[in-house]
Enzyme design. Structure first.
Site, PDB file in Angstrom:
ATOM      1  N   CYS A 132      -1.554  71.712  18.342  1.00  0.00           N
ATOM      2  CA  CYS A 132      -0.384  70.980  18.211  1.00  0.00           C
ATOM      3  C   CYS A 132       0.746  71.724  18.383  1.00  0.00           C
ATOM      4  O   CYS A 132       1.587  71.306  19.111  1.00  0.00           O
ATOM      5  CB  CYS A 132      -0.344  70.204  17.048  1.00  0.00           C
ATOM      6  SG  CYS A 132       0.526  68.907  16.617  1.00  0.00           S
ATOM      7  N   CYS A 133       0.965  72.863  17.763  1.00  0.00           N
ATOM      8  CA  CYS A 133       1.931  73.796  17.765  1.00  0.00           C
ATOM      9  C   CYS A 133       2.035  74.287  19.355  1.00  0.00           C
ATOM     10  O   CYS A 133       3.427  74.493  19.672  1.00  0.00           O
ATOM     11  CB  CYS A 133       2.067  74.821  16.765  1.00  0.00           C
ATOM     12  SG  CYS A 133       2.256  74.735  15.082  1.00  0.00           S
ATOM     13  N   CYS A 215       7.600  71.000  10.368  1.00  0.00           N
ATOM     14  CA  CYS A 215       7.094  69.618  10.754  1.00  0.00           C
ATOM     15  C   CYS A 215       6.816  68.861   9.313  1.00  0.00           C
ATOM     16  O   CYS A 215       6.215  69.526   8.591  1.00  0.00           O
ATOM     17  CB  CYS A 215       6.166  69.383  11.690  1.00  0.00           C
ATOM     18  SG  CYS A 215       6.860  70.183  13.538  1.00  0.00           S
ATOM     19  N   CYS A 218       3.266  69.372   8.120  1.00  0.00           N
ATOM     20  CA  CYS A 218       2.669  70.680   7.811  1.00  0.00           C
ATOM     21  C   CYS A 218       3.478  71.458   6.954  1.00  0.00           C
ATOM     22  O   CYS A 218       3.610  72.695   6.923  1.00  0.00           O
ATOM     23  CB  CYS A 218       2.532  71.445   9.154  1.00  0.00           C
ATOM     24  SG  CYS A 218       1.331  70.541  10.274  1.00  0.00           S
ATOM     25  N   CYS A 241       3.276  79.458  13.715  1.00  0.00           N
ATOM     26  CA  CYS A 241       3.198  78.408  14.572  1.00  0.00           C
ATOM     27  C   CYS A 241       2.957  78.805  16.044  1.00  0.00           C
ATOM     28  O   CYS A 241       2.556  78.117  16.704  1.00  0.00           O
ATOM     29  CB  CYS A 241       4.525  77.629  14.735  1.00  0.00           C
ATOM     30  SG  CYS A 241       5.898  78.659  14.925  1.00  0.00           S
TER      31      CYS A 241
HETATM   32 FE1  SF4 Z   1       2.126  70.071  15.083  1.00  0.00          FE
HETATM   33 FE2  SF4 Z   1       2.382  70.953  12.271  1.00  0.00          FE
HETATM   34 FE3  SF4 Z   1       2.705  72.507  14.428  1.00  0.00          FE
HETATM   35 FE4  SF4 Z   1       4.496  70.649  13.666  1.00  0.00          FE
HETATM   36  S1  SF4 Z   1       3.913  72.442  12.671  1.00  0.00           S
HETATM   37  S2  SF4 Z   1       3.687  71.003  15.953  1.00  0.00           S
HETATM   38  S3  SF4 Z   1       3.082  68.958  13.295  1.00  0.00           S
HETATM   39  S4  SF4 Z   1       0.871  71.562  13.820  1.00  0.00           S
END
Ligand code: SF4
Length: 253
Positions: A132-133, A215, A218, A241
């Site tokens: 996701c990151c 985010c 998280c 991240c």
């Molecule tokens: Fe995704 Fe969490 Fe990374 Fe944001 S901090 S990009 S929601 S995994």
């Protein structure tokens, strides 16, 4: 404004505090540790001019660096690393900084959260936060840094053990730019002193116990007896991240 727009060859606005010949001689030995945050920025601007860029995610370090760059009169582009999953307070902080400092933000392309759900399944951050990151932070940054030679970031050594060895200037193989960390040797108190003395707009979530802010899914508040970034990906072994990693990205992406 596109992240890939062409850059002028020369700075369009000169620094308010130009680098002197004496400073150039003194800085030639590359003793960045001895330099103040302001001098690291002045050196970087003298070296890279309009090929220098600052990234912001609207935490307290963004407030410091936006103000400092403005005070020094450096014409530095500002890239917003917005995952579309920030807190409302982060976006409000952005608006206050944009208004006060007249920022024109560069926003890298990023897929919508809905599109990510469609492609990767719902709530990827719960199943594979590294992926996701990578999609929401690393890939947009790779694109955003294309036109530049040097990238100013607000990371600090005392934020976490994983950042304790952060140099003030460092080559990044992953991004193909020099990474500039003017605040590497600042602690949290110094950041707040600078913000307070200079009355700089800052993210109000910090006052609600969110010492590090990312985010919504998280991020949780952090106690004073915890590391500053303990509230990021809490309950997992993820510490970063990936923006500041030199490791190969996940899934070969
Ligand atoms: Fe995704 Fe969490 Fe990374 Fe944001 S901090 S990009 S929601 S995994």
């Amino acid at each position: 404004m596109s992240a890939s727009r062409p850059l002028p060859d020369e700075p369009t606005v000169g620094p308010l505090h130009p680098v002197t010949t004496l400073e150039r001689e003194r800085w030639a030995d590359g003793d960045f540790e001895a330099m103040s945050a302001e001098d690291v920025l002045r050196w970087a601007y003298a070296e890279y001019g309009r090929k220098l860029v600052l990234t912001c995610s609207w935490q307290k370090q963004s407030s410091v660096l936006v103000h400092m760059v403005s005070e020094l009169g450096l014409d530095v582009d500002v890239v917003e690393l917005d995952t579309h999953l920030f807190f409302r307070e982060s976006y409000e902080t952005r608006e206050r900084l944009v208004e006060r400092y007249g920022l024109t933000l560069i926003r890298p392309e990023i897929i919508t959260v809905a599109e990510q759900h469609r492609r990767e399944g719902p709530n990827l951050w719960e199943r594979d936060p590294d992926r996701c990151c990578h999609i929401r932070k690393v890939e947009p940054l790779l694109e955003a840094l294309q036109p530049y030679d040097a990238w100013v970031s607000g990371i600090r050594r005392d934020q976490s053990p994983s950042r304790s060895g952060t140099p003030k200037v460092q080559w990044s193989e992953r991004y193909g730019v020099w990474k500039i960390h003017p605040l590497a040797d600042w602690d949290e108190k110094r950041v707040w002193a600078y913000i307070t003395v200079n009355e700089i707009p800052s993210n109000p979530l910090h006052q609600a116990g969110y010492r590090s802010i990312g985010c919504i899914p998280c991020t949780r508040p952090t106690r004073l007896d915890e590391e500053e970034r303990a509230g990021r990906w809490a309950g997992s072994d993820k510490l970063e991240c990936g923006l500041h990693s030199e490791a190969p990205p996940p899934n070969g992406g």
